[in-house]
Design a protein around this motif. Structure first.
Motif, PDB file in Angstrom:
ATOM      1  N   LEU A   1      35.099  34.703  33.020  1.00  0.00           N
ATOM      2  CA  LEU A   1      33.994  33.958  32.423  1.00  0.00           C
ATOM      3  C   LEU A   1      32.705  34.503  32.730  1.00  0.00           C
ATOM      4  CD1 LEU A   1      33.999  31.732  30.382  1.00  0.00           C
ATOM      5  CD2 LEU A   1      33.760  30.229  32.216  1.00  0.00           C
ATOM      6  N   TYR A   2      32.605  35.076  33.673  1.00  0.00           N
ATOM      7  CA  TYR A   2      31.190  35.510  34.183  1.00  0.00           C
ATOM      8  C   TYR A   2      31.175  36.935  34.267  1.00  0.00           C
ATOM      9  CZ  TYR A   2      31.947  30.653  35.822  1.00  0.00           C
ATOM     10  OH  TYR A   2      31.934  29.192  35.512  1.00  0.00           O
ATOM     11  N   THR A   3      31.638  37.848  33.515  1.00  0.00           N
ATOM     12  CA  THR A   3      31.383  39.029  33.668  1.00  0.00           C
ATOM     13  C   THR A   3      31.833  39.839  32.274  1.00  0.00           C
ATOM     14  OG1 THR A   3      34.124  39.539  33.998  1.00  0.00           O
ATOM     15  CG2 THR A   3      32.756  39.285  35.931  1.00  0.00           C
ATOM     16  N   ASP A   4      30.949  40.983  32.169  1.00  0.00           N
ATOM     17  CA  ASP A   4      31.218  41.677  31.047  1.00  0.00           C
ATOM     18  C   ASP A   4      31.836  43.037  31.107  1.00  0.00           C
ATOM     19  OD1 ASP A   4      29.121  39.791  29.790  1.00  0.00           O
ATOM     20  OD2 ASP A   4      27.765  40.709  31.098  1.00  0.00           O
ATOM     21  N   GLY A   5      31.974  43.815  29.982  1.00  0.00           N
ATOM     22  CA  GLY A   5      32.604  45.188  29.879  1.00  0.00           C
ATOM     23  C   GLY A   5      33.920  45.419  30.614  1.00  0.00           C
ATOM     24  N   GLN A   6      34.049  46.396  31.445  1.00  0.00           N
ATOM     25  CA  GLN A   6      35.117  46.888  32.092  1.00  0.00           C
ATOM     26  C   GLN A   6      35.796  45.936  32.798  1.00  0.00           C
ATOM     27  OE1 GLN A   6      36.069  47.849  35.012  1.00  0.00           O
ATOM     28  NE2 GLN A   6      38.100  48.702  34.331  1.00  0.00           N
ATOM     29  N   GLN A   7      34.541  45.449  33.623  1.00  0.00           N
ATOM     30  CA  GLN A   7      35.149  44.419  34.535  1.00  0.00           C
ATOM     31  C   GLN A   7      35.906  43.052  34.167  1.00  0.00           C
ATOM     32  OE1 GLN A   7      32.203  42.701  37.214  1.00  0.00           O
ATOM     33  NE2 GLN A   7      33.630  42.233  38.805  1.00  0.00           N
ATOM     34  N   HIS A   8      35.287  42.778  32.969  1.00  0.00           N
ATOM     35  CA  HIS A   8      35.936  41.455  32.079  1.00  0.00           C
ATOM     36  C   HIS A   8      37.243  41.956  31.524  1.00  0.00           C
ATOM     37  CE1 HIS A   8      36.579  39.647  28.125  1.00  0.00           C
ATOM     38  NE2 HIS A   8      36.400  38.547  28.960  1.00  0.00           N
ATOM     39  N   ARG A   9      37.338  43.103  30.738  1.00  0.00           N
ATOM     40  CA  ARG A   9      38.541  43.683  30.185  1.00  0.00           C
ATOM     41  C   ARG A   9      39.736  43.802  31.071  1.00  0.00           C
ATOM     42  NH1 ARG A   9      34.704  46.681  27.405  1.00  0.00           N
ATOM     43  NH2 ARG A   9      34.870  48.544  28.833  1.00  0.00           N
ATOM     44  N   ARG A  10      39.413  44.058  32.596  1.00  0.00           N
ATOM     45  CA  ARG A  10      40.507  44.197  33.496  1.00  0.00           C
ATOM     46  C   ARG A  10      40.808  42.763  33.937  1.00  0.00           C
ATOM     47  NH1 ARG A  10      40.511  43.790  39.157  1.00  0.00           N
ATOM     48  NH2 ARG A  10      38.700  43.289  39.441  1.00  0.00           N
TER      49      ARG A  10
ATOM     50  N   VAL B   1      45.056  37.995  32.869  1.00  0.00           N
ATOM     51  CA  VAL B   1      45.195  36.596  32.607  1.00  0.00           C
ATOM     52  C   VAL B   1      45.788  36.462  31.010  1.00  0.00           C
ATOM     53  CG1 VAL B   1      44.052  34.688  31.736  1.00  0.00           C
ATOM     54  CG2 VAL B   1      42.787  35.810  33.763  1.00  0.00           C
ATOM     55  N   SER B   2      45.452  37.440  30.463  1.00  0.00           N
ATOM     56  CA  SER B   2      46.274  37.250  28.941  1.00  0.00           C
ATOM     57  C   SER B   2      47.740  37.767  29.008  1.00  0.00           C
ATOM     58  CB  SER B   2      45.513  38.583  28.230  1.00  0.00           C
ATOM     59  OG  SER B   2      44.419  38.065  27.767  1.00  0.00           O
ATOM     60  N   ASP B   3      47.997  38.735  29.922  1.00  0.00           N
ATOM     61  CA  ASP B   3      49.568  39.114  30.205  1.00  0.00           C
ATOM     62  C   ASP B   3      50.289  38.114  30.947  1.00  0.00           C
ATOM     63  OD1 ASP B   3      48.986  41.603  29.286  1.00  0.00           O
ATOM     64  OD2 ASP B   3      48.892  42.722  30.966  1.00  0.00           O
TER      65      ASP B   3
ATOM     66  N   ALA C   1      46.485  45.136  37.532  1.00  0.00           N
ATOM     67  CA  ALA C   1      45.301  45.058  37.627  1.00  0.00           C
ATOM     68  C   ALA C   1      44.778  44.945  39.159  1.00  0.00           C
ATOM     69  CB  ALA C   1      44.506  44.089  36.587  1.00  0.00           C
ATOM     70  N   ASN C   2      45.368  44.577  39.773  1.00  0.00           N
ATOM     71  CA  ASN C   2      45.248  44.382  41.342  1.00  0.00           C
ATOM     72  C   ASN C   2      44.181  43.645  41.706  1.00  0.00           C
ATOM     73  OD1 ASN C   2      47.415  46.150  42.385  1.00  0.00           O
ATOM     74  ND2 ASN C   2      46.173  48.089  41.621  1.00  0.00           N
ATOM     75  N   LEU C   3      44.127  42.395  41.077  1.00  0.00           N
ATOM     76  CA  LEU C   3      43.048  41.392  41.239  1.00  0.00           C
ATOM     77  C   LEU C   3      43.149  41.101  42.781  1.00  0.00           C
ATOM     78  CD1 LEU C   3      43.504  38.794  38.415  1.00  0.00           C
ATOM     79  CD2 LEU C   3      42.286  40.999  38.365  1.00  0.00           C
ATOM     80  N   THR C   4      41.539  40.978  43.205  1.00  0.00           N
ATOM     81  CA  THR C   4      41.559  40.399  44.589  1.00  0.00           C
ATOM     82  C   THR C   4      41.738  39.047  44.558  1.00  0.00           C
ATOM     83  OG1 THR C   4      39.109  39.740  44.230  1.00  0.00           O
ATOM     84  CG2 THR C   4      39.647  42.195  44.859  1.00  0.00           C
ATOM     85  N   GLU C   5      42.044  38.594  46.016  1.00  0.00           N
ATOM     86  CA  GLU C   5      42.387  37.067  46.243  1.00  0.00           C
ATOM     87  C   GLU C   5      41.204  36.016  45.530  1.00  0.00           C
ATOM     88  OE1 GLU C   5      42.488  34.151  49.877  1.00  0.00           O
ATOM     89  OE2 GLU C   5      44.012  35.705  49.819  1.00  0.00           O
ATOM     90  N   ASP C   6      40.102  36.564  45.735  1.00  0.00           N
ATOM     91  CA  ASP C   6      38.879  35.752  45.294  1.00  0.00           C
ATOM     92  C   ASP C   6      38.899  35.939  43.555  1.00  0.00           C
ATOM     93  OD1 ASP C   6      37.858  34.836  47.474  1.00  0.00           O
ATOM     94  OD2 ASP C   6      36.025  36.334  47.527  1.00  0.00           O
ATOM     95  N   GLU C   7      39.260  36.927  43.172  1.00  0.00           N
ATOM     96  CA  GLU C   7      39.181  37.198  41.593  1.00  0.00           C
ATOM     97  C   GLU C   7      40.561  35.985  41.194  1.00  0.00           C
ATOM     98  OE1 GLU C   7      37.671  41.587  40.665  1.00  0.00           O
ATOM     99  OE2 GLU C   7      39.968  41.313  41.116  1.00  0.00           O
ATOM    100  N   VAL C   8      41.668  36.105  41.857  1.00  0.00           N
ATOM    101  CA  VAL C   8      42.872  35.515  41.250  1.00  0.00           C
ATOM    102  C   VAL C   8      42.369  33.877  41.373  1.00  0.00           C
ATOM    103  CG1 VAL C   8      45.131  34.453  42.116  1.00  0.00           C
ATOM    104  CG2 VAL C   8      44.518  36.873  42.166  1.00  0.00           C
TER     105      VAL C   8
END
Length: 432
Positions: free
Chosen positions: A109-118, A123-125, A234-241
């Motif tokens: 919700l707070y990102t754009d571009g490639q970072q958002h798509r990753r 989340v979508s999957d 996508a290997n999200l970090t713990e903070d990203e999860v």
């Protein structure tokens, strides 16, 4: 990413010259805000100057066309609050109750571009992997258990006794939380959303609960959304999860409560519409869409931030200005409504789920949950009616959320399930 470079910019010139309307305070509720949006449209057009907190200015975008541009053109309107001039210049206090909502998080919700798509792919999957048939069975079982819990009284308040408990049980189950921690998480998130002096503490409690959940799911992954995010390629970090779980719960819980109860209000209070649904001329989905047009569960969404000086809706926007998506106002834009102001059946061009790259990825499970909740109560409580005059129903006092504060009803003998196969809500859930 670092804050945008370059000298700090002041507020838009028009934001300084036009009288900005306060979009906060206890006097603003679901009854008064629609009239306010129309007043702003008459005076300012599709983009209006507002204050979202004392001393905190923004633009409220209530034109349908303008909201579409805002959501689709990431190069001009960023999700990243580190572009926000007032924040960069230190004019938003660090203890502001707004920061838990608009402060930067490593989430889609707070990102754009490639970072958002990753992150959005992960989340979508995870959402796409939800078994719709199993989810429908889960929602129906929880709904019927809740109805059983208040059936003998022949009355209930469908906000706390049904919709809120149902949404909480289903969403915490999808995340992999137990009932007790799910209840604590819901309380913490509500503390964040109401934007008061305790919002910062509530945000801390929310993070603590989710960090414990993540640790548990790393040790023992199961078939829930948390495990899916932790194990996604996508290997999200713990903070990203963690912060994407926050976004999913915040975006899902109260909006589901609002959507369920407002749809039930429409069906109870509009006999003609209810009859058309009962005999099959209209569907429950038609009622759901009517609510999304007229009473979107989220009425305003913060925020986008202009990345350059530009024009929008006849207003001169400065780089670093905040723009709030006025979903409820945009849905009532006369330029998109047919003559008479009522959307035609089957029209889903409303903006209740947003638009563009950041359109809500959970539309399908959200609709399934809400439709099943409404279907189940219609089937089990066929003679449902309000326990108070419709004029006494009140909306939650919030500039962001659009939901009923209470929906007291009474009913004749319910049509209960024959077998006691549905589990009762836990003691923690009963306390909500």
């Amino acid at each position: 990413m670092p804050p945008p470079s370059g000298p700090p910019r002041g507020r838009s010139r028009l934001l300084g010259r036009c009288p900005a309307v306060a979009l906060y305070g206890p006097e603003l509720d679901g009854d008064s805000l629609p009239a306010l949006y129309e007043q702003l449209r008459r005076v300012h057009g599709p983009v209006a100057p507002v204050m979202i907190a004392p001393g905190v200015s923004a633009w409220l975008v209530i034109g349908h066309r303008e909201v579409l541009r805002l959501t689709r053109e990431e190069q001009d309107f960023s999700h990243d609050p580190r572009h926000w001039t007032l924040l960069r210049e230190g004019r938003v206090p660090p203890d502001s109750p707004l920061l838990p909502i608009v402060g930067w998080r490593p989430a889609l919700l707070y990102t754009d571009g490639q970072q958002h798509r990753r992150m959005r792919t992960a989340v979508s999957d995870a959402l796409a992997a939800i078994d719709g048939h199993a989810l429908r069975r889960t929602v129906r079982a929880s709904a019927e258990a809740l109805i059983v819990s208040f059936a003998d009284r022949r009355e209930a308040d469908l906000v706390p006794h049904y919709a809120r408990r149902l949404s909480l049980q289903v969403l915490t189950g999808l995340l992999g939380l137990d009932d007790r921690n799910g209840q604590l998480l819901a309380q913490a998130i509500m503390g964040v959303i109401v934007t008061n002096a305790d919002s910062i503490n509530a945000s801390g409690r929310m993070d603590s609960i989710l960090r414990e959940l993540i640790k548990e799911k790393r040790r023992r992954p199961t078939g829930d959304l948390t495990s899916a995010l932790l194990n996604h390629p996508a290997n999200l970090t713990e903070d990203e999860v963690l912060h994407n779980l926050v976004v999913m719960f915040v975006a899902g819980h109260q909006t589901t409560v609002n959507w369920i109860t407002t749809t039930l209000r429409v069906l109870i209070c509009d006999p003609g519409f209810r009859s058309s649904v009962s005999i099959g001329h209209l569907s429950v989905d038609d009622a759901l869409d009517l609510v999304l047009w007229r009473y979107p569960p989220t009425q305003n969404v913060p925020a986008r931030y202009a990345t350059r000086d530009l024009e929008l809706g006849g207003r001169h926007i400065r780089a670093g200005d905040m723009l709030v998506l006025g979903l409820a106002g945009a849905n009532q834009d006369p330029e998109v409504l047919p003559e008479g102001g009522t959307p035609v059946v089957g029209n889903r061009s409303h903006l209740s789920f947003g638009a563009g790259p950041h359109m809500c990825p959970a539309q399908d499970p959200a609709r399934l949950i809400t439709r099943t909740a409404v279907d189940t109560i219609q089937h089990r409580l066929p003679e449902l009616e309000l326990a108070v005059p419709e004029s006494e129903l009140a909306w939650v006092r919030s500039p962001w959320s659009k939901g009923l504060a209470a929906l007291p009803v009474r009913f004749a003998k319910p049509q209960l399930p024959h077998a006691p196969e549905h589990r009762e809500p836990s003691a923690q859930a009963q306390e909500s």
